[in-house]
Design a protein around this motif. Sequence first.
Motif, mmCIF file in Angstrom:
data_model
loop_
_atom_site.group_PDB
_atom_site.id
_atom_site.type_symbol
_atom_site.label_atom_id
_atom_site.label_comp_id
_atom_site.label_asym_id
_atom_site.label_seq_id
_atom_site.Cartn_x
_atom_site.Cartn_y
_atom_site.Cartn_z
ATOM 1 N N VAL A 217 0.970 -1.490 0.388
ATOM 2 C CA VAL A 217 -0.189 0.305 0.405
ATOM 3 C C VAL A 217 0.560 1.579 0.745
ATOM 4 O O VAL A 217 0.632 2.257 -0.930
ATOM 5 C CB VAL A 217 -1.119 0.064 1.078
ATOM 6 N N SER A 218 1.896 1.425 0.635
ATOM 7 C CA SER A 218 3.164 2.335 0.456
ATOM 8 C C SER A 218 3.726 1.968 1.720
ATOM 9 O O SER A 218 3.506 0.350 2.576
ATOM 10 C CB SER A 218 2.496 3.959 1.712
ATOM 11 N N GLN A 371 4.866 9.874 7.912
ATOM 12 C CA GLN A 371 3.180 9.735 8.571
ATOM 13 C C GLN A 371 2.495 10.553 9.532
ATOM 14 O O GLN A 371 3.001 11.378 10.729
ATOM 15 C CB GLN A 371 2.873 8.487 8.714
ATOM 16 N N ASP A 386 -0.832 8.708 5.349
ATOM 17 C CA ASP A 386 0.501 9.894 4.941
ATOM 18 C C ASP A 386 -0.159 9.290 3.284
ATOM 19 O O ASP A 386 -0.796 9.660 2.973
ATOM 20 C CB ASP A 386 1.671 8.180 4.846
ATOM 21 N N ALA A 388 1.268 8.275 -0.556
ATOM 22 C CA ALA A 388 1.178 7.046 -1.366
ATOM 23 C C ALA A 388 1.817 7.135 -2.636
ATOM 24 O O ALA A 388 2.098 6.323 -2.460
ATOM 25 C CB ALA A 388 -0.396 6.544 -1.215
ATOM 26 N N GLY A 397 -3.874 4.149 -6.355
ATOM 27 C CA GLY A 397 -3.526 3.323 -5.178
ATOM 28 C C GLY A 397 -3.902 1.971 -4.827
ATOM 29 O O GLY A 397 -2.755 0.488 -4.546
ATOM 30 N N LEU A 441 -9.088 0.735 4.039
ATOM 31 C CA LEU A 441 -8.286 1.555 3.242
ATOM 32 C C LEU A 441 -8.739 2.500 2.161
ATOM 33 O O LEU A 441 -9.562 2.150 1.352
ATOM 34 C CB LEU A 441 -7.187 0.821 1.874
ATOM 35 N N TRP A 443 -8.069 6.465 -0.581
ATOM 36 C CA TRP A 443 -7.346 6.769 -1.250
ATOM 37 C C TRP A 443 -7.555 8.127 -1.932
ATOM 38 O O TRP A 443 -8.878 8.587 -2.361
ATOM 39 C CB TRP A 443 -6.470 6.106 -2.167
ATOM 40 N N TYR A 451 -3.228 10.592 -1.203
ATOM 41 C CA TYR A 451 -3.397 10.806 0.243
ATOM 42 C C TYR A 451 -3.667 9.474 0.635
ATOM 43 O O TYR A 451 -4.657 8.910 -0.288
ATOM 44 C CB TYR A 451 -3.530 12.059 1.274
ATOM 45 N N GLN A 452 -2.842 8.835 1.559
ATOM 46 C CA GLN A 452 -3.860 6.929 2.020
ATOM 47 C C GLN A 452 -3.878 7.214 3.157
ATOM 48 O O GLN A 452 -3.218 7.864 4.349
ATOM 49 C CB GLN A 452 -2.489 6.086 2.114
#
Length: 549
Positions: A217-218, A371, A386, A388, A397, A441, A443, A451-452
């Motif tokens: 995801v990151s 983050q 955070d 992504a 994402g 999750l 995005w 951004y995630q």
Amino acid sequence: MTPPYQRYEWMKNKEMPARGLGNQTSESISFGSGLASTGDRRLTGSILDSHVTLFHSARGWLGAGLLGAMAVGIAGCAVNPVSGRPEVVLVSTAQEQRLGDEEAKQVEQEMGLLDDPTLTSYLETIGQRLAKQSPRQDVAYTFRIVDTVEPNAFALPGGHVYVSRGLLALANSEDELAGTVGHEIGHVAARHSVKTMTRQAPFAFITNLTAGVTGLVSPTLGRAIGGIGDAATGLVVSPFNRQQERQADRVGQDIAARAGWDPAGLSTFLNRLEREDELRQKGHRKTSFFDTHPATPERVKDTAAYAEELQRAAGQPTNESRPSFLARLDGLVVGPRAANGILTGQVYLHPDLNFRVRFPEQWHIENSRRQVAAASQDGQEAILLDMAGSGEDPLDGARALEKAAKAPVMQHTERLMVGGLRAARTRLKTDSSQGTLLLNLVWIAHAGKIYQLAGICHVKRSEAFDLVFERLLRSFRPLTLSEHAGVRESRLRLVKASQGETLDALAARSHSSWSAEQVAVANGLARDAKLAAGELIKIVVTEPYAGER
């Protein structure tokens, strides 16, 4: 969000939940086990608890080769550059340098370096002059300023030396700064970090966790889900023992004196750091110099006495006077930098990235360079924010996750709008060592960046957590003009005192954000000091934020 470089503690998970948002279903994907927390405030307690301390070195020299060497009893013997005595170490100079270089990259990523070429060059000049006098010359010394609030200094293996901008704000002379940097060189010269690694190396092999989740995801969420062999470093801030501190003090004073600085500068600065630490104890205390450099009642006394025994070599400091030294610090940001985002209560606001979000009430929040991490009081739920990556399509994402996980993520992902911005959302289940976790999750695409938001909880608590996560999601939006205009940050400024002026009067006259007691500590003055005409005093002033410089 743009991380105190702290000891990271890898957590063996407890469980987490599963319930759809709207009509969504949850895709079950196995990521492994483990939840990690980083930052000054330990987000511990159940889901972020039950931890095992590991070291970042598990990826590099601390590998199967070294483990094999340990198994068959192979060890190296080297002469310590400071003591002159032979000692057993498991780390060669080349390995130490390689490990230090890797850790230096982590420092830059997690803590960030101060973007001030003039001040950094000044520190490098002082450092290199000191390094020439070091009893150890087989490493390449470097000197950098880390962009952290807390007053601290530390050294990595291989000669990487750092001071924080929080520490610079407390310095009043070049002698003090030289003594502090010399102390850190002393740790490198005596190979204290290597000794620590030698003692603790076996514990780096507690487990060989897969790094498969890294970058799914990151990188940030990769560290948060599933145990990753990218074990974090307790090396940087692992406290040294009293004997090592005393040895580093003496080496630092020796090389400072040989380089032409007053060796008493170290004892003066240690005394100020003790006063500052006592002052911080009255409020919300975070990391300080003495977390990594244990203080003892006699330490200031010992360094002052040892300074009297040393002969200061000929040669002038770069800045001969206190005013010329302080002039270099004028404008230094004190406290949180707006460019890294601002936490006001439960609201996180980033003026340069132009967004804000409200975290749940009573949650613990930690803002690091990369983050923002938040956890419920009991540690059963966590939310990570955070960046992504770059782009305009929030589905990027989900696509990246699908590609990395080799699982049908896209078919369980839906589009939505968040604060007038395009977004995408999915839910995943992941097995942990103690049950199933649910990952929410989202995005969000905004101004060319994605951004995630990642919500993590036990499956059994999913219903209540969904409401919490939805409220947070609805709070994410761009800033208003008034919110932009209201962003402020504190900077160190210099004012001249009037004859006989008290610190209370000067603080009031200059509109200092520091209290009179803080002004006294930062300037090395007694609380009831009467100032001389023209005496230069450091204060802190809160000013409008002009944007990233």
